[in-house]
Scaffold this motif. Structure first.
Motif, mmCIF file in Angstrom:
data_model
loop_
_atom_site.group_PDB
_atom_site.id
_atom_site.type_symbol
_atom_site.label_atom_id
_atom_site.label_comp_id
_atom_site.label_asym_id
_atom_site.label_seq_id
_atom_site.Cartn_x
_atom_site.Cartn_y
_atom_site.Cartn_z
ATOM 1 N N GLU A 15 0.819 -1.212 0.000
ATOM 2 C CA GLU A 15 0.000 0.000 0.000
ATOM 3 C C GLU A 15 0.858 1.270 0.000
ATOM 4 O O GLU A 15 0.477 2.290 0.563
ATOM 5 C CB GLU A 15 -0.931 0.011 1.221
ATOM 6 N N GLU A 16 2.018 1.218 -0.651
ATOM 7 C CA GLU A 16 2.912 2.373 -0.612
ATOM 8 C C GLU A 16 2.288 3.625 -1.213
ATOM 9 O O GLU A 16 2.643 4.745 -0.842
ATOM 10 C CB GLU A 16 4.226 2.048 -1.329
ATOM 11 N N ALA A 17 1.331 3.466 -2.101
ATOM 12 C CA ALA A 17 0.723 4.627 -2.760
ATOM 13 C C ALA A 17 -0.200 5.411 -1.832
ATOM 14 O O ALA A 17 -0.442 6.600 -2.057
ATOM 15 C CB ALA A 17 -0.051 4.183 -4.006
ATOM 16 N N VAL A 18 -0.728 4.750 -0.791
ATOM 17 C CA VAL A 18 -1.744 5.403 0.041
ATOM 18 C C VAL A 18 -1.424 5.397 1.535
ATOM 19 O O VAL A 18 -2.049 6.147 2.293
ATOM 20 C CB VAL A 18 -3.132 4.748 -0.164
ATOM 21 N N VAL A 38 1.156 -0.439 12.041
ATOM 22 C CA VAL A 38 0.984 -0.924 10.682
ATOM 23 C C VAL A 38 1.497 -2.360 10.631
ATOM 24 O O VAL A 38 2.644 -2.630 10.999
ATOM 25 C CB VAL A 38 1.743 -0.056 9.667
ATOM 26 N N VAL A 39 0.633 -3.275 10.213
ATOM 27 C CA VAL A 39 1.043 -4.661 10.016
ATOM 28 C C VAL A 39 1.259 -4.845 8.520
ATOM 29 O O VAL A 39 0.299 -4.985 7.751
ATOM 30 C CB VAL A 39 -0.007 -5.655 10.545
ATOM 31 N N ALA A 48 6.263 -0.750 4.586
ATOM 32 C CA ALA A 48 6.854 -0.760 5.927
ATOM 33 C C ALA A 48 7.820 0.403 6.121
ATOM 34 O O ALA A 48 7.829 1.051 7.182
ATOM 35 C CB ALA A 48 7.559 -2.089 6.187
ATOM 36 N N ALA A 49 8.631 0.693 5.112
ATOM 37 C CA ALA A 49 9.605 1.781 5.222
ATOM 38 C C ALA A 49 8.915 3.126 5.387
ATOM 39 O O ALA A 49 9.342 3.966 6.205
ATOM 40 C CB ALA A 49 10.504 1.793 3.987
ATOM 41 N N VAL A 58 5.695 -0.803 13.463
ATOM 42 C CA VAL A 58 5.490 -1.663 12.301
ATOM 43 C C VAL A 58 5.762 -3.114 12.677
ATOM 44 O O VAL A 58 6.778 -3.421 13.296
ATOM 45 C CB VAL A 58 6.414 -1.259 11.124
ATOM 46 N N LEU A 59 4.840 -3.989 12.307
ATOM 47 C CA LEU A 59 5.096 -5.429 12.289
ATOM 48 C C LEU A 59 5.279 -5.803 10.823
ATOM 49 O O LEU A 59 4.349 -5.672 10.029
ATOM 50 C CB LEU A 59 3.931 -6.216 12.888
#
Length: 247
Positions: A15-18, A38-39, A48-49, A58-59
């Motif tokens: 989901e890097e775009a949102v 955030v999982v 994750a980054a 983050v998990l």
């Protein structure tokens, strides 16, 4: 409530775009009154980054487990870190974080263990049509009887849980497709937990492709009825959460 009471759990797969705008909105709207987890469900992109860069926990799961598996990991994190409330917010931007305070108030006012943010309960203009609409009505009718309360949106992922529900779901949250919504409600009720809903306004997704085509919708709803059948035929648990026991 203190900032350690409420954990927002965001299951996210590529989901890097949102994910950045979703996290920014939660921070802005809730004014640091909640913690965010955030999982990253086996993501192969920068999900994750980006979340780490924005300062949230983050998990980072090594494999894609699906929403159910990701949420179970999130609930286990909530148990281990002593949160009183956990709320699922999807990473696609459909769930409005401005609804979270009303959901918390509704939980306190009703004594519910789970509050579902419902799309089709008189607030907002989110609609579905055709076979998908009819099938969702049937699911809602059946689960309303099972849960002993009127439910209009049984496939909503916008769910608030208290500590009793968090503890149960950290051990028994279904990982199967749509089990995280339909079967989870049956498991909760069979363990003596109270389910209620609250009308919320939802938005169209900010990214990704919705499954609104006829054949995609038919396949999704077939799986939904399968999940319901599995839930209703599964043996009752004996964990006893309805009697106030907690692990």
């Amino acid at each position: 409530m203190s900032d350690q009471d409420v954990l927002v759990i965001i299951p996210a797969w590529n989901e890097e775009a949102v994910i950045g705008p979703v996290l920014a909105e939660i921070t802005s709207v809730m004014d640091n009154l909640v913690d965010v987890l955030v999982v990253s469900d086996g993501s192969t992109d920068s999900t994750a980054a980006i979340a780490r860069e924005m300062g949230v926990a983050v998990l980072d799961l090594p494999l894609n487990l699906g929403v159910g598996g990701a949420m179970r990991a999130g609930y286990l994190y909530a148990v281990r870190n002593g949160y009183d409330y956990a709320i699922q917010v999807d990473a696609d931007g459909q769930h409005d974080p401005a609804e979270i305070p009303a959901m918390l108030k509704h939980m306190r006012d009703t004594g519910a263990d789970i509050v579902i943010g419902a799309r089709f309960a008189g607030k907002g203009d989110y609609t579905v049509r055709g076979p998908r609409h009819w099938a969702m009505n049937v699911l809602s009718l059946v689960l309303s009887r099972v849960c002993g309360t009127r439910l209009t949106d049984t496939t909503s992922g916008f769910k608030l849980t208290n500590r009793r529900a968090i503890t149960l779901f950290s051990r028994e949250y279904p990982a199967e497709y749509l089990g995280d919504t339909i079967e989870a409600l049956v498991i909760a009720v069979r363990n003596g937990l109270m389910v209620r809903q609250l009308p919320v306004q939802m938005r169209q997704r900010a990214g990704g492709t919705p499954s609104h085509g006829f054949f995609k919708s038919a396949r999704l709803l077939g799986r939904a009825f399968l999940a319901l059948g599995i839930a209703l035929t599964r043996p009752h648990s004996s964990l006893g959460y309805g009697q106030g026991e907690e692990a």
